[in-house]
Write an enzyme that holds these catalytic residues in place. Structure first.
Site, PDB file in Angstrom:
ATOM      1  N   ARG A  50      -0.692  -2.529  -5.714  1.00  0.00           N
ATOM      2  CA  ARG A  50      -1.434  -3.086  -6.851  1.00  0.00           C
ATOM      3  C   ARG A  50      -1.148  -2.289  -8.131  1.00  0.00           C
ATOM      4  NH1 ARG A  50      -7.708  -3.878  -5.844  1.00  0.00           N
ATOM      5  NH2 ARG A  50      -7.540  -1.695  -6.360  1.00  0.00           N
ATOM      6  N   HIS A  59      -8.165   8.916  19.825  1.00  0.00           N
ATOM      7  CA  HIS A  59      -7.148   9.956  19.577  1.00  0.00           C
ATOM      8  C   HIS A  59      -7.701  10.924  18.526  1.00  0.00           C
ATOM      9  CE1 HIS A  59      -4.162  11.399  16.674  1.00  0.00           C
ATOM     10  NE2 HIS A  59      -3.282  11.466  17.646  1.00  0.00           N
ATOM     11  N   ASN A  60      -8.286  10.388  17.447  1.00  0.00           N
ATOM     12  CA  ASN A  60      -8.832  11.241  16.390  1.00  0.00           C
ATOM     13  C   ASN A  60     -10.034  12.033  16.881  1.00  0.00           C
ATOM     14  OD1 ASN A  60      -6.903   9.845  14.922  1.00  0.00           O
ATOM     15  ND2 ASN A  60      -8.211   9.530  13.155  1.00  0.00           N
ATOM     16  N   GLY A 113       1.958   5.195   3.183  1.00  0.00           N
ATOM     17  CA  GLY A 113       2.700   3.959   2.991  1.00  0.00           C
ATOM     18  C   GLY A 113       4.119   4.218   2.495  1.00  0.00           C
ATOM     19  N   LYS A 139      -6.567   4.655  18.633  1.00  0.00           N
ATOM     20  CA  LYS A 139      -6.318   5.615  17.546  1.00  0.00           C
ATOM     21  C   LYS A 139      -7.603   6.353  17.184  1.00  0.00           C
ATOM     22  CE  LYS A 139      -4.232   7.525  13.917  1.00  0.00           C
ATOM     23  NZ  LYS A 139      -5.218   8.154  13.104  1.00  0.00           N
ATOM     24  N   ARG A 190     -40.323  10.848  33.957  1.00  0.00           N
ATOM     25  CA  ARG A 190     -40.296   9.492  33.393  1.00  0.00           C
ATOM     26  C   ARG A 190     -41.244   8.565  34.179  1.00  0.00           C
ATOM     27  NH1 ARG A 190     -35.847   6.520  33.715  1.00  0.00           N
ATOM     28  NH2 ARG A 190     -36.139   5.466  31.714  1.00  0.00           N
ATOM     29  N   GLU A 225      -8.723  14.856  18.734  1.00  0.00           N
ATOM     30  CA  GLU A 225      -8.182  15.771  17.714  1.00  0.00           C
ATOM     31  C   GLU A 225      -9.311  16.640  17.140  1.00  0.00           C
ATOM     32  OE1 GLU A 225      -6.872  14.780  13.251  1.00  0.00           O
ATOM     33  OE2 GLU A 225      -5.660  13.709  14.735  1.00  0.00           O
ATOM     34  N   GLY A 281       0.850  -1.199   0.000  1.00  0.00           N
ATOM     35  CA  GLY A 281       0.000   0.000   0.000  1.00  0.00           C
ATOM     36  C   GLY A 281       0.872   1.230   0.000  1.00  0.00           C
ATOM     37  N   SER A 300      -0.279   7.692  13.762  1.00  0.00           N
ATOM     38  CA  SER A 300      -0.676   9.099  13.747  1.00  0.00           C
ATOM     39  C   SER A 300       0.523  10.003  13.476  1.00  0.00           C
ATOM     40  CB  SER A 300      -1.305   9.505  15.078  1.00  0.00           C
ATOM     41  OG  SER A 300      -1.638  10.881  15.019  1.00  0.00           O
ATOM     42  N   GLY A 301       0.244  11.103  12.801  1.00  0.00           N
ATOM     43  CA  GLY A 301       1.286  12.089  12.528  1.00  0.00           C
ATOM     44  C   GLY A 301       1.265  12.553  11.090  1.00  0.00           C
ATOM     45  N   VAL A 314      -3.545   0.489   3.529  1.00  0.00           N
ATOM     46  CA  VAL A 314      -4.553   0.686   2.482  1.00  0.00           C
ATOM     47  C   VAL A 314      -5.830   1.219   3.139  1.00  0.00           C
ATOM     48  CG1 VAL A 314      -3.610  -1.091   0.953  1.00  0.00           C
ATOM     49  CG2 VAL A 314      -5.348  -1.720   2.623  1.00  0.00           C
ATOM     50  N   LYS A 315      -6.751   1.683   2.316  1.00  0.00           N
ATOM     51  CA  LYS A 315      -7.997   2.274   2.810  1.00  0.00           C
ATOM     52  C   LYS A 315      -8.789   1.247   3.634  1.00  0.00           C
ATOM     53  CE  LYS A 315     -11.532   5.280   1.019  1.00  0.00           C
ATOM     54  NZ  LYS A 315     -12.470   5.444  -0.057  1.00  0.00           N
TER      55      LYS A 315
END
Length: 488
Positions: free
Chosen positions: A38, A193-194, A19, A190, A458, A197, A14, A135-136, A81-82
């Site tokens: 690919r 983390h996002n 990558g 991760k 309620r 962010e 990838g 990340s980065g 890869v995606k």
């Protein structure tokens, strides 16, 4: 293509930007690497870059079988890869040539349950599997990212020596990588983390909006303010790049580039996953959720243009007549409000990670996560040192807000925080991140909330029962009958 003189240490499949950069980073650290994509042109491009960037020990392959066979056993292959179907496709292509004991690592932003499904499927073939958050951005991938590997510990041990060298290096606290935990924990961490962010970026955008719209700061002044903030408690990658952005002139016309950028935010989905997980686990993450809502609203550009017309003619302009402000005082207040709101965003993210760790039995170490986020990643900040210390002091800390040091900092800054939120509200500027952070803090610090009324409602309409403050047990009252009798 030149074949490696002997089997390479690792493979990478990838070769989009991330990558390519990670492969070159690995090669530069002295680990011979085989690469495959690919699309053959991407392989040639990467080989060319390796040559130009110092004759790095990187070997390209157009054929998946030759690629797999060029790697020393037990083989380790990183995929970049995606997320989703492309990952399954790549696994299918490679696994046909792999042997028992070989290992695949997914370095993409994958949904953690997909990683757990693949880990089980690979185990049936005798293969090891890791899901590793990276990340980065492209810069981090090339020069030192923050790495969050989770899954097979045996697989982690195969490549620990590589990851320790390839990760960002932070003086005093070491490489920004650690074995996160079992299953999909690396992907989950991760993802959160996002989410943090998202919150961080939204809060910075709101600080910018208040300074520009109410304080009338120019881009040059904004650049200077953010550069100054980057020397203090807000020192971080996001504050640094924000300062840079304000100084960049438009290359296609007059003025500054930031003012020409369309106000519509894109997203890849990790922020949405974070908020969905928070809802599933009943963890409040209002700062992260409000940043996601802000992105959704930014996407309604055409609707907002029409709404602006409607409300302009409605006399709102006069209602929000610009207030006179002391510029220096405003800058100082916004800095304090940004810091206090940021504590809430990180507190929410850490609480979500803890809740998931408990549910899944991952035994995640929150202080260690703060440590590996100190370098390489997008949310890297001096502030993470403080978070690590808070969890070192008390690994069972219920919430960062009640750590003695953070509690004192919020108390010291809360007056400024409230002033900024009030000023924004009175000026007709939305600050969903700052105000939802403040609401989170104000709810968390209050011994008694109006939830008693919600629970009474309620019970009134749905007989959901309620607890009492003075007697143990669950109770139900015939509110409707009692109210009806009292009206007779």
């Amino acid at each position: 293509m030149a074949a490696p003189p002997q089997p390479t240490r690792i493979g990478l499949a990838g070769l989009a930007v991330m990558g390519q950069n990670l492969a070159l980073n690995i090669a530069e650290k002295g680990f011979p690497i085989s690469v495959y994509n690919r699309t053959a042109s991407k392989v040639d491009e990467t080989v060319e870059r390796a040559k130009n960037e110092g004759n790095l020990p990187l070997y390209g392959f157009h054929d998946p079988e030759a690629f797999v066979n060029s790697i020393q056993k037990p083989r380790v292959i990183i995929m970049l890869v995606k997320a989703g179907a492309p990952v399954d496709q790549t696994i299918k292509t490679l696994s046909g040539y792999l042997e028992k004991g070989d290992c695949i690592i997914d370095g993409g932003n994958e949904w953690y349950e997909n990683t757990e499904r693949r880990e089980k499927a690979m185990a049936e073939l005798g293969l090891l599997y890791l899901g590793m958050g990276v990340s980065g951005g492209e810069e981090g991938a090339r020069n030192g990212p923050s790495l969050m590997p989770g899954g097979s510990f045996e697989a982690y041990k195969y490549i620990e020596d590589i990851l320790l060298k390839v990760a960002a290096q932070v003086p005093d606290s070491g490489p920004c990588v650690t074995y996160i935990g079992k299953g999909g924990s690396g992907n989950f961490v991760k993802m959160v983390h996002n989410g943090i962010e998202y919150g961080d970026m939204q809060l910075i955008a709101e600080a910018y909006d208040v300074l520009k719209s109410v304080g009338k700061l120019s881009n040059e002044e904004l650049k200077a303010v953010f550069a100054e903030w980057n020397k203090g408690e807000l020192l971080s990658f996001l504050i640094e790049i924000t300062s840079d952005i304000f100084g960049i002139k438009d290359d296609k016309g007059e003025g500054y580039l930031v003012d020409k950028v369309l106000d519509k935010t894109g997203m890849k989905g990790t922020g949405k996953w974070t908020v969905q997980q928070a809802a599933d686990l009943s963890v409040a993450t209002p700062t992260i959720a409000s940043s996601l809502d802000a992105r959704f609203l930014s996407g309604l550009k055409e609707e907002r243009i029409k709404a602006a017309e409607v409300f302009k003619s409605g006399g709102l302009g006069e209602f929000f007549a610009t207030q006179e402000v002391d510029k220096q005082k405003l800058i100082d207040d916004v800095r304090k409000a940004l810091y206090a709101a940021k504590i809430c965003s990180y507190a929410q993210g850490m609480n979500l990670i803890r809740a998931k760790s408990l549910e899944k039995g991952w035994d995640l170490k929150l202080g260690e996560l703060a440590r590996i986020w100190k370098g390489g990643c997008i949310i890297r900040a001096i502030f993470l040192d403080r978070i690590k210390q808070a969890y070192d002091r008390n690994p069972d800390l219920a919430n960062l807000l009640v750590d003695p040091e953070f509690a004192k900092e919020i108390i010291d800054r809360q007056a400024a925080w409230r002033r900024v939120v009030c000023l924004a509200v009175n000026s007709g500027i939305s600050v969903p991140g700052m105000s939802s952070s403040l609401a989170y803090f104000d709810s968390y610090r209050r011994e008694r909330l109006p939830a008693n009324l919600v629970q009474a409602q309620r019970d009134y309409f749905g007989a959901h029962t309620y607890e009492r403050v003075d007697v143990e047990g669950w109770f139900h009252t015939e509110w409707f009958k009692i109210a009806k009798q009292s009206k007779i």
